[in-house]
Design an enzyme around this catalytic site. Structure first.
Site, PDB file in Angstrom:
ATOM      1  N   THR A   1       0.738  -1.191   0.072  1.00  0.00           N
ATOM      2  CA  THR A   1      -0.023  -0.062   0.015  1.00  0.00           C
ATOM      3  C   THR A   1       0.865   1.410   0.058  1.00  0.00           C
ATOM      4  O   THR A   1       0.428   2.345  -0.089  1.00  0.00           O
ATOM      5  CB  THR A   1      -0.937   0.220   1.261  1.00  0.00           C
ATOM      6  OG1 THR A   1      -0.193  -0.132   2.430  1.00  0.00           O
ATOM      7  CG2 THR A   1      -1.705  -1.057   1.363  1.00  0.00           C
TER       8      THR A   1
ATOM      9  N   THR B   1       3.066  -6.650   3.827  1.00  0.00           N
ATOM     10  CA  THR B   1       3.791  -6.705   5.233  1.00  0.00           C
ATOM     11  C   THR B   1       3.698  -8.325   5.387  1.00  0.00           C
ATOM     12  O   THR B   1       4.616  -8.837   6.088  1.00  0.00           O
ATOM     13  CB  THR B   1       3.214  -5.935   6.131  1.00  0.00           C
ATOM     14  OG1 THR B   1       1.833  -6.361   6.500  1.00  0.00           O
ATOM     15  CG2 THR B   1       3.358  -4.461   5.853  1.00  0.00           C
ATOM     16  N   ASP B   2       2.823  -8.901   4.813  1.00  0.00           N
ATOM     17  CA  ASP B   2       2.597 -10.444   5.349  1.00  0.00           C
ATOM     18  C   ASP B   2       3.615 -11.221   5.443  1.00  0.00           C
ATOM     19  O   ASP B   2       4.161 -12.114   6.294  1.00  0.00           O
ATOM     20  CB  ASP B   2       1.483 -11.234   4.870  1.00  0.00           C
ATOM     21  CG  ASP B   2       0.157 -10.714   5.292  1.00  0.00           C
ATOM     22  OD1 ASP B   2       0.042  -9.804   6.166  1.00  0.00           O
ATOM     23  OD2 ASP B   2      -1.085 -11.063   4.912  1.00  0.00           O
TER      24      ASP B   2
ATOM     25  N   LYS C   1       7.160 -10.215  11.653  1.00  0.00           N
ATOM     26  CA  LYS C   1       5.914  -9.911  11.591  1.00  0.00           C
ATOM     27  C   LYS C   1       5.246 -10.440  13.078  1.00  0.00           C
ATOM     28  O   LYS C   1       4.752 -11.651  12.861  1.00  0.00           O
ATOM     29  CB  LYS C   1       4.915  -9.703  10.495  1.00  0.00           C
ATOM     30  CG  LYS C   1       3.681  -8.939  10.683  1.00  0.00           C
ATOM     31  CD  LYS C   1       2.881  -8.856   9.477  1.00  0.00           C
ATOM     32  CE  LYS C   1       1.535  -7.939   9.404  1.00  0.00           C
ATOM     33  NZ  LYS C   1       0.671  -8.074   8.455  1.00  0.00           N
TER      34      LYS C   1
END
Length: 418
Positions: free
Chosen positions: A91, A166-167, A243
């Site tokens: 994003t 981000t995953d 993460k």
């Protein structure tokens, strides 16, 4: 006069992307019409929030044509470093398409400067859209192609920023950490909140990443929010980061190591927190072969060692096991482990993530070591997986068995702090 619905297409569909004024409950609202499948209006207000209204509450259409933003003409500024931004998706520097409601990549240098104009005060931006995919769709082939693009960019840029979903960003950061020896910063950055939301972390993360890309760093790092507030970002080593939350803005944490540095916002002042490879310390080198037949297996009570037999029969050469506690599996596994270790590399990591594997404390652990399993020290399971893929792609089985015990890119800390 209030507009009427136009034929079988709802009024909200006709006005998608238009700016309108609506009166509801005695208040006036203005915003952009978003897609709606209910026949009602969904308005994107100027504060970033979406609100639903009935069609009869529409007062007037304020703009006939969608607003087309003016993109600034970028002029290269003398004295500022040249930084390459490679987008793989996510994003960062994306916009909402008010016709479809989707977040779409806007990734020319001019578009980035339009969205985050402060970037031009930090560096001269050169942008490239390599992928526009969800990070869960990244594959080893993508890591290899990305590493090659970064390798090329490092030859004529002072640093590289990689925008990424981000995953699986920590997987990609680890992969590039092993494939690339870099004398300059390679900075992964993402956003937990999409750029159309008031709570978006996209712009701040990108500015901090740009600062990191111009600093005295010579390795692959991840730069993300360090707290839930907009006060600082942390710079994490690419092989020590994970993460650890689904949605918090400070989801990324260094595990079994301190972050490399802290970048305050909005001052962008830098504080170094632990050791790092320095700019120019290593020569630029690309070693980009990866062995695909490596597997990560999470042990749980009752799991049969048949899973090892299955992958071994399929020609898998590397096994990373997420064991319990200090690095244990059921004693039922010992005989199978012994057979698999004869012609494969088996590395034990821990589901605990924090701490160090030590299979010399209990009898089960000692049996695991005698079977030929290698302790994964304080490596994260995902990092051990990618390290083994890289080792077996470039070295023999025996060489990989020795090298997996040694730190290649800072993935193994010499001691564990309690």
């Amino acid at each position: 006069m209030r507009p009427k619905s136009w034929g079988w297409i709802s009024m909200s569909e006709r006005l998608e992307g238009k700016r309108v004024r609506i009166k509801a409950k005695g208040k006036i609202f203005e915003g952009i019409v978003m897609p709606s499948f209910t026949g009602n209006f969904v308005l994107k207000l100027d504060n970033g929030y979406n609100v639903g209204f009935k069609e009869y509450e529409l007062l007037e259409v304020l703009e006939v044509e969608p607003f087309e933003p003016h993109l600034p003409e970028l002029v290269k500024r003398e004295g500022l470093p040249d930084v390459k931004i490679i987008s793989t998706g996510g994003t960062i520097a994306s916009k909402v398409d008010y016709r479809t409601g989707a977040v779409t990549s806007q990734f020319t240098a001019e578009e980035i400067a339009s969205e985050v104009p402060e970037l031009t005060e930090i560096c001269n931006v050169d942008a490239e859209l390599l992928y526009n995919i969800l990070s869960e769709n990244m594959k080893p082939e993508n890591w290899i192609e990305l590493a090659r693009h970064v390798y090329k960019a490092l030859k004529d840029h002072e640093g590289v920023i990689i925008t990424h979903g981000t995953d699986t960003m920590h997987f990609s950061a680890a992969a590039l950490s092993f494939m690339l020896s870099t004398p300059k910063p390679v900075v992964f950055v993402g956003a937990q909140r999409s750029s159309d939301r008031p709570s978006s972390d996209a712009a701040m993360n990108l500015l901090c990443a740009a600062k990191a890309a111009t600093e005295d760093i010579g390795e692959v790092v991840v730069c993300m929010h360090g707290s839930t507030s907009d006060d600082y970002c942390l710079v994490h080593r690419g092989v020590k980061v994970r993460k650890n939350h689904t949605s918090r803005r400070d989801a990324f944490q260094s595990v079994n190591a301190k972050p490399i540095g802290r970048i305050d916002y909005p001052s962008l002042s830098v504080e170094w927190l632990s050791w790092r490879y320095r700019r120019g310390e290593r020569e630029l080198k690309l070693t980009d072969r990866l062995e695909r037949k490596v597997v990560l297996i999470k042990f749980f009570p009752g799991l049969s060692s048949d899973i090892l037999e299955y992958y071994h029969s399929k020609g898998y050469r590397g096994f990373v096991i997420e064991g319990t506690g200090l690095g244990h599996v059921s004693t039922d596994w010992i005989d199978t482990l012994r057979r698999v270790c004869e012609d494969s590399v088996v590395v034990m990591t821990s589901q605990c993530l924090w701490g160090r594997v030590c299979d010399r404390v209990y009898d089960t652990g000692r049996d695991i070591l005698r079977a030929g399993v290698i302790e994964g020290e304080d490596m994260l399971p995902e990092v051990a997986l990618i390290k083994l893929m890289w080792l077996l792609g470039n070295y023999s089985i025996e060489e990989a068995k020795e090298m997996v015990k040694k730190s290649v890119a800072g993935e193994i800390e010499p001691t564990t702090q309690y």
